[in-house]
Design a protein around this motif. Structure first.
Motif, short mmCIF file in Angstrom:
data_model
loop_
_atom_site.label_atom_id
_atom_site.label_comp_id
_atom_site.label_asym_id
_atom_site.label_seq_id
_atom_site.Cartn_x
_atom_site.Cartn_y
_atom_site.Cartn_z
N PHE A 67 0.82 -1.22 0.00
CA PHE A 67 0.00 0.00 0.00
C PHE A 67 0.86 1.27 0.00
O PHE A 67 0.45 2.29 -0.56
N LEU A 68 2.04 1.20 0.61
CA LEU A 68 2.90 2.39 0.68
C LEU A 68 3.71 2.60 -0.59
O LEU A 68 3.85 3.72 -1.07
N PHE A 69 4.27 1.52 -1.14
CA PHE A 69 5.22 1.67 -2.24
C PHE A 69 4.82 0.92 -3.52
O PHE A 69 5.53 1.00 -4.52
N GLY A 70 3.70 0.18 -3.49
CA GLY A 70 3.35 -0.62 -4.64
C GLY A 70 1.92 -0.41 -5.10
O GLY A 70 1.37 0.69 -5.00
N ASN A 71 1.32 -1.49 -5.59
CA ASN A 71 -0.06 -1.45 -6.05
C ASN A 71 -0.69 -2.81 -5.81
O ASN A 71 -0.08 -3.69 -5.20
N LEU A 72 -1.91 -2.99 -6.29
CA LEU A 72 -2.62 -4.25 -6.04
C LEU A 72 -1.91 -5.45 -6.68
O LEU A 72 -1.90 -6.55 -6.12
N TYR A 73 -1.31 -5.22 -7.85
CA TYR A 73 -0.60 -6.32 -8.51
C TYR A 73 0.64 -6.73 -7.71
O TYR A 73 0.92 -7.92 -7.57
N SER A 74 1.36 -5.75 -7.21
CA SER A 74 2.55 -6.07 -6.42
C SER A 74 2.17 -6.80 -5.13
O SER A 74 2.88 -7.70 -4.69
N ILE A 75 1.02 -6.42 -4.54
CA ILE A 75 0.54 -7.11 -3.34
C ILE A 75 0.18 -8.55 -3.68
O ILE A 75 0.50 -9.49 -2.92
N LEU A 76 -0.48 -8.75 -4.83
CA LEU A 76 -0.86 -10.10 -5.25
C LEU A 76 0.37 -10.98 -5.45
O LEU A 76 0.42 -12.11 -4.94
N PHE A 77 1.36 -10.47 -6.19
CA PHE A 77 2.58 -11.24 -6.43
C PHE A 77 3.32 -11.52 -5.13
O PHE A 77 3.81 -12.64 -4.91
N SER A 78 3.42 -10.51 -4.28
CA SER A 78 4.14 -10.68 -3.02
C SER A 78 3.45 -11.68 -2.10
O SER A 78 4.10 -12.50 -1.44
N PHE A 79 2.11 -11.63 -2.06
CA PHE A 79 1.36 -12.57 -1.23
C PHE A 79 1.56 -14.00 -1.71
O PHE A 79 1.74 -14.93 -0.91
N ALA A 80 1.54 -14.18 -3.03
CA ALA A 80 1.72 -15.52 -3.59
C ALA A 80 3.09 -16.06 -3.22
O ALA A 80 3.23 -17.21 -2.75
N GLY A 81 4.12 -15.24 -3.40
CA GLY A 81 5.47 -15.67 -3.07
C GLY A 81 5.67 -15.92 -1.59
O GLY A 81 6.26 -16.92 -1.18
N ALA A 82 5.14 -14.99 -0.77
CA ALA A 82 5.30 -15.11 0.68
C ALA A 82 4.58 -16.34 1.23
O ALA A 82 5.14 -17.08 2.05
N ALA A 83 3.36 -16.58 0.77
CA ALA A 83 2.58 -17.72 1.26
C ALA A 83 3.22 -19.04 0.87
O ALA A 83 3.35 -19.97 1.68
N ALA A 84 3.63 -19.14 -0.40
CA ALA A 84 4.24 -20.39 -0.88
C ALA A 84 5.56 -20.66 -0.17
O ALA A 84 5.82 -21.79 0.27
#
Length: 199
Positions: free
Chosen positions: A97-114
């Protein structure tokens, strides 16, 4: 009759006092957890921001050093899977929310969760060190983000970058594992009884 009544009253007072003490302890543990989580989320967010300022030309788009994962590995070994997952998820949201966008959150969540799931599973295997667990997490993180990118962009050509992403995941995993292992050995975190060493 009076003695029996006095004993009952004293028993109620004792149990009430114990309940109050336990409630106070739980409140203190919750407050300490909030402070501890906040500290780790802040440190991880700062690391993510600092990483974004480093002018590196990496061989694949979206490839990062993953400095914030030093905190993830440290917390995973010190406090367990639940605190590590919570801190990682909140860090992704904050940075997104501070430095990215919804797509970056989606990609980051996928990587972090996996990567979190794989690190938790690999850590259960006694033959893997902190570095081995971190490497598994780093490679999985990149693979998961690649899979999401393929689905979102509907472009299978992204797999062209897989060799570079795997090598990058191994290299970053080694560095993060070394640093996270040093922090784990040198700085002991004392989690509350509510957390426990649950992983």
């Amino acid at each position: 009759m009076t003695q029996s009544s006095d004993k009952k009253t004293a028993g109620k007072r004792t149990s009430s006092g114990r309940a109050r003490i336990q409630a106070d302890k739980r409140q203190k543990f919750m407050e300490s957890d909030v402070a501890l989580y906040g500290m780790f989320i802040s440190v991880a967010a700062v690391m993510s921001y600092v990483e974004s300022l480093i002018p590196l030309r990496l061989p694949a788009p979206g490839m990062k050093l993953g400095l914030a994962n030093i905190v993830t590995v440290w917390v995973l070994y010190s406090m367990g899977i639940r605190p590590a997952a919570i801190i990682s998820a909140l860090r992704v949201l904050l940075v997104g929310f501070l430095f990215g966008n919804l797509y970056s959150i989606l990609f980051s969540f996928a990587g972090a969760a996996a990567s979190m799931g794989v690190m938790y599973a690999v850590r259960k295997i006694k033959h893997f060190s902190v570095i081995g667990v971190s490497i598994a997490g780093g490679v999985t993180h990149n693979l998961a983000q690649t899979a999401v990118a393929m689905l979102v962009l509907e472009n299978a050509r992204i797999t062209y970058y897989l060799p570079a992403l795997i090598i990058g995941g191994v290299a970053a995993g080694i560095a993060i594992g070394v640093l996270g292992g040093i922090l784990y050995k040198k700085i002991k975190i004392l989690p509350s009884k509510g957390n426990g060493q649950n992983g």
